[in-house]
Design an enzyme around this catalytic site. Sequence first.
Site, PDB file in Angstrom:
ATOM      1  N   CYS A  32     -11.175  -5.046   4.761  1.00  0.00           N
ATOM      2  CA  CYS A  32      -9.824  -5.178   4.198  1.00  0.00           C
ATOM      3  C   CYS A  32      -9.372  -3.771   3.836  1.00  0.00           C
ATOM      4  O   CYS A  32      -9.954  -3.144   2.943  1.00  0.00           O
ATOM      5  CB  CYS A  32      -9.820  -6.079   2.972  1.00  0.00           C
ATOM      6  SG  CYS A  32      -8.241  -6.061   2.067  1.00  0.00           S
TER       7      CYS A  32
ATOM      8  N   LYS B  40      -2.182 -14.325   9.110  1.00  0.00           N
ATOM      9  CA  LYS B  40      -2.810 -14.945   7.933  1.00  0.00           C
ATOM     10  C   LYS B  40      -2.602 -16.460   7.903  1.00  0.00           C
ATOM     11  O   LYS B  40      -3.314 -17.169   7.194  1.00  0.00           O
ATOM     12  CB  LYS B  40      -2.291 -14.305   6.639  1.00  0.00           C
ATOM     13  CG  LYS B  40      -2.992 -12.981   6.298  1.00  0.00           C
ATOM     14  CD  LYS B  40      -2.609 -12.494   4.919  1.00  0.00           C
ATOM     15  CE  LYS B  40      -3.318 -11.202   4.559  1.00  0.00           C
ATOM     16  NZ  LYS B  40      -4.777 -11.357   4.368  1.00  0.00           N
TER      17      LYS B  40
ATOM     18  N   THR C  86      -0.272  -2.910   5.444  1.00  0.00           N
ATOM     19  CA  THR C  86       0.547  -3.664   4.481  1.00  0.00           C
ATOM     20  C   THR C  86       1.348  -2.716   3.599  1.00  0.00           C
ATOM     21  O   THR C  86       1.032  -1.516   3.493  1.00  0.00           O
ATOM     22  CB  THR C  86      -0.337  -4.531   3.567  1.00  0.00           C
ATOM     23  OG1 THR C  86      -1.173  -3.660   2.784  1.00  0.00           O
ATOM     24  CG2 THR C  86      -1.191  -5.496   4.375  1.00  0.00           C
TER      25      THR C  86
ATOM     26  N   CYS D 229      -4.756  -2.535   9.068  1.00  0.00           N
ATOM     27  CA  CYS D 229      -4.835  -3.851   8.419  1.00  0.00           C
ATOM     28  C   CYS D 229      -5.718  -4.722   9.300  1.00  0.00           C
ATOM     29  O   CYS D 229      -5.536  -4.752  10.530  1.00  0.00           O
ATOM     30  CB  CYS D 229      -3.451  -4.482   8.262  1.00  0.00           C
ATOM     31  SG  CYS D 229      -3.512  -6.170   7.601  1.00  0.00           S
TER      32      CYS D 229
END
Length: 240
Positions: free
Chosen positions: A98, A183, A143, A212
């Site tokens: 992440c 997602k 992000t 990301c």
Amino acid sequence: SSLVSKRDEIMRDFKNQKLGILGGMGPQATQILYQWILDRTDASCDQDNIPTVILSDTVMPDRTSAILSGKTDAVFQKMLEDCRTLESCGCSCIAIPCNTSHYFVDDIQKEINIPILHMPRKTVARIREAYPADAKKVAILATDGTLKTGIYSREIEKAGLIPYEPEPEIQKYVMSLIYDEIKKGEKGNRSTFLKIDKAIREAGCDCCILGCTELSVYREYHGLPSFYIDAMEVLAEESI
């Protein structure tokens, strides 16, 4: 015989090592990271693979929301707890698939005794190796939270490269691809990505970091040219 002895020594040491993966951010990216590690490990049987503990903490609060709101303590404490759990399981190092969560990594590192593989730092080092002379313009697809922290732009500047972040209208497409598509379990809209691709190439970028792990998932489904450097692929290789 000395070579055989050395190999046996390396294998004994290898079997005493254990990789920890702090995942769940998101779960699909965690699965793909582990698959990439398996794919890239030189193994001809089960025992040749890397002993691994995967902690998929899917209840981790959203990292981008935490950073943008300034309410980061819950994420920090949860990540620290998870890293300590992996350390207590005998892990030798930790990989975190992440990018946004790396905002917390340096502070967490101070609290544990095993190394955390710093995905943004390792990725930029790879790019610097590829462009050893001239300053190059490096796009960052990530992000809003990752961009706000500057974890990639700072590393890029330290390496003597030029960071480029998408214009606000293009960044909306990036966030939509991540949150509204990947997602949610979709494979990602090619037309959305093509708009992003067109904009960063027209901005004169020499390469682009997929910063990301949801974009790594997109790449796994659709494939992308070498213009794109996948941070999670770098993490998989560094884990090995």
